[in-house]
Design a protein around this motif. Sequence first.
Motif, PDB file in Angstrom:
ATOM      1  N   THR A   1      -6.896  -3.280  -1.394  1.00 12.69           N
ATOM      2  CA  THR A   1      -7.951  -4.090  -0.778  1.00 12.69           C
ATOM      3  C   THR A   1      -8.541  -5.092  -1.762  1.00 12.69           C
ATOM      4  O   THR A   1      -8.677  -6.287  -1.466  1.00 12.69           O
ATOM      5  CB  THR A   1      -9.069  -3.176  -0.237  1.00 12.69           C
ATOM      6  OG1 THR A   1      -8.517  -2.281   0.728  1.00 12.69           O
ATOM      7  CG2 THR A   1     -10.167  -3.998   0.406  1.00 12.69           C
TER       8      THR A   1
ATOM      9  N   TYR B   1       0.827  -1.212   0.000  1.00 12.97           N
ATOM     10  CA  TYR B   1       0.000   0.000   0.000  1.00 12.97           C
ATOM     11  C   TYR B   1       0.862   1.262   0.000  1.00 12.97           C
ATOM     12  O   TYR B   1       0.621   2.198  -0.778  1.00 12.97           O
ATOM     13  CB  TYR B   1      -0.938   0.004   1.203  1.00 12.97           C
ATOM     14  CG  TYR B   1      -1.525   1.369   1.512  1.00 12.97           C
ATOM     15  CD1 TYR B   1      -2.521   1.911   0.716  1.00 12.97           C
ATOM     16  CD2 TYR B   1      -1.038   2.123   2.571  1.00 12.97           C
ATOM     17  CE1 TYR B   1      -3.043   3.171   0.978  1.00 12.97           C
ATOM     18  CE2 TYR B   1      -1.550   3.383   2.845  1.00 12.97           C
ATOM     19  CZ  TYR B   1      -2.551   3.901   2.045  1.00 12.97           C
ATOM     20  OH  TYR B   1      -3.054   5.146   2.298  1.00 12.97           O
TER      21      TYR B   1
ATOM     22  N   GLN C   1      -5.677   2.612  -1.511  1.00  8.63           N
ATOM     23  CA  GLN C   1      -6.326   1.744  -0.531  1.00  8.63           C
ATOM     24  C   GLN C   1      -7.317   0.805  -1.215  1.00  8.63           C
ATOM     25  O   GLN C   1      -7.372  -0.394  -0.917  1.00  8.63           O
ATOM     26  CB  GLN C   1      -7.039   2.587   0.526  1.00  8.63           C
ATOM     27  CG  GLN C   1      -7.663   1.761   1.642  1.00  8.63           C
ATOM     28  CD  GLN C   1      -8.176   2.641   2.766  1.00  8.63           C
ATOM     29  OE1 GLN C   1      -7.593   3.668   3.079  1.00  8.63           O
ATOM     30  NE2 GLN C   1      -9.286   2.250   3.359  1.00  8.63           N
TER      31      GLN C   1
END
Length: 439
Positions: free
Chosen positions: A30, A9, A26
């Motif tokens: 994810t 990230y 993000q």
Amino acid sequence: MLLAFVAAYFVLRADINRRGLNADAQNVVTICALLGVSGAKLYHALESPGELFAHPLAEIFSRSGFAWFGGLIGVLLALYLLARRYKLSYLAMLDVCSPAAALGYAVGRIGCLTSGDGDYGTPTSLPWGMSFPNGLVPTTERVHPTPIYEAIAATLIFWYLWRQSAKALRGPRPVGEVATLYLICMGVERFLVEFIRINPRSLFGLSNAQGASLASLLAGAAILVATNKTFRIDKGEHRILHHFEKRGDVLQPEYHRPTPECPHPERWSMYDSMTAEVEVLEFLRSLVRTVKPQTVVETGTFMGISTLWIAQGLKANGFGKIITLEYDALVFAKAKERLSKSGLATWIDCRNESSLETRIEGNIDLLFSDSDPPLREKEVRRFLPQMNPNGLIVMHDASSHLKTVRAAALKMEQEGLISVVLMPTPRGLVVAQKRSGRK
């Protein structure tokens, strides 16, 4: 795995920011994590279908058994969907995610080490050999700690990809280049480490992971050849124009190779590989302020950057004109657009003409020859009769490495046409004056 995603990230966020992309790191991490973990688990389970059918729940929900290539397939699917979401080409999305994926893989391999899940290697007597008596796949023998080998290799690959990715910020590079290098480097790394892994062998004595590694390597090589071929169809000038349209002017250290006369090119600055160094642009402006030319001729307008620096000097003088010549119609249109918006158009005569065919009225007080190197000698010879005997001829790209312009200038000096001074800049600069007519 959590730490791997966190590491990825931070790298991805930094790369998105430096590229100026409209994407959310993000969300990307994810979604890639969800599909990647699912793909890794499914791929590992399908490698042993007998055990999967015998104990489906135990195999699917076991804490061990996450195959990297299954994760890659899941992530590739996720990135395809995300590329459509953020309106990026698929290869561009792969480029920006590749360095993050490499570092995430390096961190993830530490999890394999600490769990002792069978990713270790064959027995060894080396001093750094390790045993995993309490691992998920226990062994009391000292074995190769292959997760450490892979973590080190993947970290080095991350560093390499990060630097390659930075090149796309400084100048035009093929879209997909970083992603293909990732496929090649990671394929080579995994193929080699498998020789000391304990995975079962199948076709031609290779493990399934080695087969997938070869596929990764070959796919990366094939895509790299294809993207480079497509990239080089466009002219170099046009590639730089397209890069400018996306990123604007990018000031960076000069990266011309060192020469005997200029051993530290990194001390100079540049915008792109075809525009004169920033210090040379400053020199041109100061030269205009110093010698007060009435008529300046520039061959090779290109981006119009040097034109504007010269025009600034003319404006400060309060008189004079720069006639700038650009043969390429597309390059000319972009340069004229920049020059028109500069507020210096009063001092500029921008022509879409060949330097060997245009007509210049009267004397030329300053000639800046910066077109295609093979044309420079012809340009100087053509304009020499019109040169003010007290005027100056400046020729760019005259380093001892580039040779063509340097050799042309020295040849004309030997013929008694001009007097030459070779200035030791990274790409070389000739300052000359014609000999005839001087008093």
